[in-house]
Motif scaffolding. Structure first.
Motif, PDB file in Angstrom:
ATOM      1  N   LEU A   1      -1.059   6.039   5.514  1.00 59.23           N
ATOM      2  CA  LEU A   1      -0.524   7.518   6.135  1.00 59.23           C
ATOM      3  C   LEU A   1       0.634   7.063   6.947  1.00 59.23           C
ATOM      4  N   TYR A   2       0.130   6.280   8.182  1.00 62.22           N
ATOM      5  CA  TYR A   2       1.177   6.154   9.204  1.00 62.22           C
ATOM      6  C   TYR A   2       2.488   5.794   8.662  1.00 62.22           C
TER       7      TYR A   2
ATOM      8  N   VAL B   1      -9.120   9.026   8.979  1.00 65.31           N
ATOM      9  CA  VAL B   1      -9.210   8.521   7.432  1.00 65.31           C
ATOM     10  C   VAL B   1     -10.332   7.656   7.467  1.00 65.31           C
ATOM     11  N   GLU B   2     -10.732   7.143   6.177  1.00 59.67           N
ATOM     12  CA  GLU B   2     -11.966   6.577   6.034  1.00 59.67           C
ATOM     13  C   GLU B   2     -11.745   4.885   6.042  1.00 59.67           C
ATOM     14  N   SER B   3     -10.282   4.467   5.957  1.00 61.41           N
ATOM     15  CA  SER B   3     -10.025   2.896   6.127  1.00 61.41           C
ATOM     16  C   SER B   3      -8.976   2.641   7.003  1.00 61.41           C
ATOM     17  N   ILE B   4      -8.923   1.252   7.333  1.00 63.11           N
ATOM     18  CA  ILE B   4      -7.818   0.951   7.998  1.00 63.11           C
ATOM     19  C   ILE B   4      -6.594   0.914   7.025  1.00 63.11           C
ATOM     20  N   ALA B   5      -6.923   0.553   5.984  1.00 65.11           N
ATOM     21  CA  ALA B   5      -5.840   0.522   4.847  1.00 65.11           C
ATOM     22  C   ALA B   5      -5.273   1.850   4.626  1.00 65.11           C
ATOM     23  N   GLU B   6      -6.032   2.869   4.443  1.00 69.38           N
ATOM     24  CA  GLU B   6      -5.646   4.510   4.227  1.00 69.38           C
ATOM     25  C   GLU B   6      -4.922   4.784   5.690  1.00 69.38           C
ATOM     26  N   ALA B   7      -5.417   4.412   6.795  1.00 62.63           N
ATOM     27  CA  ALA B   7      -4.644   4.803   7.960  1.00 62.63           C
ATOM     28  C   ALA B   7      -3.159   4.239   7.968  1.00 62.63           C
ATOM     29  N   LYS B   8      -3.312   3.015   7.412  1.00 58.43           N
ATOM     30  CA  LYS B   8      -1.819   2.232   7.532  1.00 58.43           C
ATOM     31  C   LYS B   8      -0.952   3.046   6.712  1.00 58.43           C
TER      32      LYS B   8
END
Length: 129
Positions: free
Chosen positions: A94-95, A85-92
């Motif tokens: 979704l995780y 994904v595009e950002s660390i925040a978005e990855a967190k």
């Protein structure tokens, strides 16, 4: 089954159809059954591994790889979800959504679930980039 409408569009895309362990796939399936059930685009196939790509956006900036691993008898033994994904925040985010989904279904774990039924024991791993 968990109600997946509470999750983001990305999480729903990864999960659905909301059957089996993930995407309609369960650990009683062999390689042929997984290939006929999985609707995503086949990316690569090796002897005991098949990987599918799921494009989340039209620009291909967000995508998910779903990897299915099989034993020598071609029985499914592991599902790995790799999210880009595009950002660390978005990855967190979704995780956390997928972790919540699996914890509700299979008990509390961090990013790895060993799922057992009467005949099968197999693993689900979540990885985010």
């Amino acid at each position: 089954m968990s109600d997946i409408t509470q999750y983001s569009t990305i999480a729903q895309t990864i999960i659905q159809p909301n059957k089996g362990v993930l995407r309609g796939i369960d650990f009683s399936m062999d390689k042929t059954a997984v290939k006929s059930t999985e609707k995503a685009q086949l990316d690569k196939e090796w002897a005991n591994i098949i990987r599918y790509d799921i494009d989340i956006d039209m620009n291909k900036q967000k995508f998910v790889d779903i990897t299915y691993k099989f034993n020598n008898e071609e029985q499914l033994t592991e599902i790995q979800v790799d999210s880009y994904v595009e950002s660390i925040a978005e990855a967190k985010e979704l995780y956390q959504e997928l972790r919540t989904y699996f914890c509700k279904r299979y008990g509390h774990h961090e990013n790895f679930w060993e799922i057992k039924d009467q005949q099968h024991t197999a693993d689900v791993n979540l990885t985010f980039y």
